[in-house]
Design an enzyme around this catalytic site. Sequence first.
Site, PDB file in Angstrom:
ATOM      1  N   ARG A 168      31.039 125.777  34.479  1.00  0.00           N
ATOM      2  CA  ARG A 168      31.258 124.618  33.620  1.00  0.00           C
ATOM      3  C   ARG A 168      32.763 124.432  33.445  1.00  0.00           C
ATOM      4  O   ARG A 168      33.509 125.409  33.325  1.00  0.00           O
ATOM      5  CB  ARG A 168      30.608 124.828  32.248  1.00  0.00           C
ATOM      6  N   GLU A 177      33.622 114.920  32.434  1.00  0.00           N
ATOM      7  CA  GLU A 177      33.003 114.393  33.662  1.00  0.00           C
ATOM      8  C   GLU A 177      32.439 113.005  33.392  1.00  0.00           C
ATOM      9  O   GLU A 177      31.798 112.824  32.346  1.00  0.00           O
ATOM     10  CB  GLU A 177      31.907 115.342  34.147  1.00  0.00           C
ATOM     11  N   HIS A 215      30.971 117.472  40.771  1.00  0.00           N
ATOM     12  CA  HIS A 215      29.810 118.215  40.258  1.00  0.00           C
ATOM     13  C   HIS A 215      28.612 118.070  41.213  1.00  0.00           C
ATOM     14  O   HIS A 215      27.543 117.586  40.818  1.00  0.00           O
ATOM     15  CB  HIS A 215      29.437 117.747  38.847  1.00  0.00           C
TER      16      HIS A 215
END
Length: 325
Positions: A237, A266, A285
């Site tokens: 993360r 994000e 991601h």
Amino acid sequence: MKPSIVVYRDVPDDLLARLSAECDVHRVREIDPDIDPSVKPLLAQADAILGSGGNIDARFLAMAPKLRVASTITVGYDNFDVTALSEHNVVLMHTPDVLTETVADATMALVLATARRMIISSERVKRGEWTQSITPDWYGCDVHHKTMGIVGMGRIGDALARRAHCGFGMNILYHARSRHEKTENAYQAQYRSLDALLSESDFVCITLPLTKETHHLFSREQFEKMKRSAILVNIGRGAVIDETALAQALADNTILAAGLDVFEQEPLSPDSPLLSLPNVVLMPHIGSATHETRYAMAACAVDNVIRALNRDVSQNCVNPQALQH
Ligand code: 8YV
């Protein structure tokens, strides 16, 4: 009467059909009523939610008084307040296992892409810069037989250790809350304190979840403990790393390079200092983003919610104690 479920991410049609056989399905684009107020009446009636993302906290739960099951199409669940869920007797289901190998592949890809400077080389070729034999400014550094330090040793850490050790002959160090004898025996992985791992590793790979303890675990002090030739890879993360400090460490060559799949914010902000650095590979991601794995994750999440609505929380449940008796 069928239970009511709000689905807030794309789910393949055949899986939606499986869900519709058991539940009244309401599809929305956003689960946050502040973004889309039309969700509010659906939440007021919802027995379950299924999707990924959102900030599922006490304030959200107050808008969903009938909620019994939250099913996330992710393994990580840092966007859920698990204590608040348990207090409201809402069980949280997640999707471990099905994405492990795919995320480990992506981690190894980031290690290779960063060390071998593949993205920057590709950009140079496309710009027409490959006009004669390459010169040393195109060179990267070796991966095989180097030392990989894995921070966090869960399923993904173990699958990464297997790839790095069995496939690339790498020496494996790891740091985690507890010892993992199976990984130690299978891949000759050696346990280290975080500081020792940082100073000995050529590649530091973060596979940690985001918790109060791991938030900004990596900042200036940790980068200074790493080798100047070290490469940092983060697939866990984003907020495990203090991104401003990382951008600084990359800019002043405290460490050699970084490969990142996850970010503090994000999508990555257009103002991020990372965007202008030559020694960082940035991925949006995509760790689990293959057709096969995203399908398997959605199928797992659908099965999870159907089982949980039928009071079976024996698999993939984060807080089984929240099941109301
Ligand atoms: C998710 C992830 O697929 O599962 C997780 O925890 O980080 C990813 O694999 C992604 O967050 C979906 O939006």
